[in-house]
Scaffold this active site. Sequence first.
Site, PDB file in Angstrom:
ATOM      1  NE  ARG A  71      -6.774   0.901  12.048  1.00 32.32           N
ATOM      2  CZ  ARG A  71      -5.563   0.830  11.524  1.00 32.32           C
ATOM      3  NH1 ARG A  71      -4.720   1.836  11.689  1.00 32.32           N
ATOM      4  NH2 ARG A  71      -5.182  -0.224  10.825  1.00 32.32           N
ATOM      5  CG  MET A  84       7.958  23.710  -0.896  1.00 27.08           C
ATOM      6  SD  MET A  84       6.783  24.684  -1.855  1.00 27.08           S
ATOM      7  CE  MET A  84       5.562  25.057  -0.595  1.00 27.08           C
ATOM      8  CE1 TYR A 136      11.529  31.958   3.737  1.00 22.46           C
ATOM      9  CE2 TYR A 136      11.214  29.583   3.733  1.00 22.46           C
ATOM     10  CZ  TYR A 136      11.265  30.782   3.051  1.00 22.46           C
ATOM     11  OH  TYR A 136      11.041  30.817   1.693  1.00 22.46           O
ATOM     12  CE  LYS A 166      -0.379   0.129   5.039  1.00 21.18           C
ATOM     13  NZ  LYS A 166      -1.299   0.160   6.201  1.00 21.18           N
TER      14      LYS A 166
END
Length: 425
Positions: A137, A319, A271, A39
Amino acid sequence: MNETASLRARAEIDLAALRANVRALRERAAGAQLMAVVKSDGYGHGAVPCARAAREAGATWLGTATPHEALALRAAGLDGRIMCWLWTPGGPWREAIEADIDVSVSALWSLREAVAGAAAAGRPARVQLKADTGLGRAGCQPADWPELVAEARAAERAGAIRITGLWSHLACADEPGHPSVAAQLSAFRDMVAYAEKEGVDPEVRHLANSPATLTLPETHFDLVRTGIAMYGIAPAPELGTPAELGLRPVMTLAAAVALVKDVPAGHGVSYGHHYATADETTLGLIPVGYADGIPRHASGRGPVLVGGRVRTAAGRVAMDQFVVDLGGDRPEPGAEALLFGPGDRGEPSVEDWAVAADTIGYEIVTRIGTRVPRAYVNESAGAVDGSAWAAGHMSGGTAAGPAHGTARTAPTTADPTRAEARRGE
């Protein structure tokens, strides 16, 4: 500099290591079949190449979460047994049934949609009934199990479905000695016994995930489902390192240093200026960031091997890039920056990044994005298992090539708090 060496970043996937891991897991669960879970694009490694390699190593089943993942495996030409388990109303039941995929059912609505899909397909659906034994779940609660079993048996007698499996999933198999494991095992045995008393004759009964495959033989039953361990990542640190578990990490993530420059003492970096240089130094620009899957939560902590030394991300991960303080060292632009791998050259591990980002290894590999091409080595089943990425590959802007096989680049898509953060599939 050739095309391989000039790549901004690459994730090298060692399929020989994956095959060796599958064989090691099969030995741990001797007597049970093995499902290779692919998956989320093979946990970020590439579903189709990893599925093929797992089959070559003796995996008899493939597993996916969504039906679309399962259908993509069929479309790629993978035969044999495939199971998928994460369904929502209106899903592609007919298509999955026509593709001979085992579908999981947790409730009456999904059973009825499977029956309708079988009618549309003109053939019986292969259905596996999932029991909620305590994870909370997907899966049918014990109180509702008799009703689900009764309706499934009626559909089976009518020729609409074939009940091929009974299964459940463990909540705390990665925590040795956790009392929920024994409780879930007992509940599973009871729910299987009830279904079999009502006439269900499953091909497989399965409960074990990767940590249970490695440490809980009483949970193996007919089939084990191995996900993260197949990719050479330990399900939890308490269970041991990959090497201690007989596993080898499959993915190596590297980038080419984009820039090296001198800066004075007190110079802010990235940043917010959460990092400032203590002295005159050199900074190296690593051209990957959170858009590539590098966790921003690892800002100031994420480790990377550059120039033979492990450095730490200086300031925020952005990013597309982050910075390391090289302490006056001057690697050439294009030199290799190893973020993680099997550790053959002292590079960090996936778990090192998981600790830095306060998460689990599962997340580190599955989040590596499509901007990072995958390069597959040791694609042939005859390749030497567990071979490492060649020393010097991309190093200093040159490519030595893999030690075994040929690289092929292809785009692809201990406190309680910490224990909770570690848990995955």
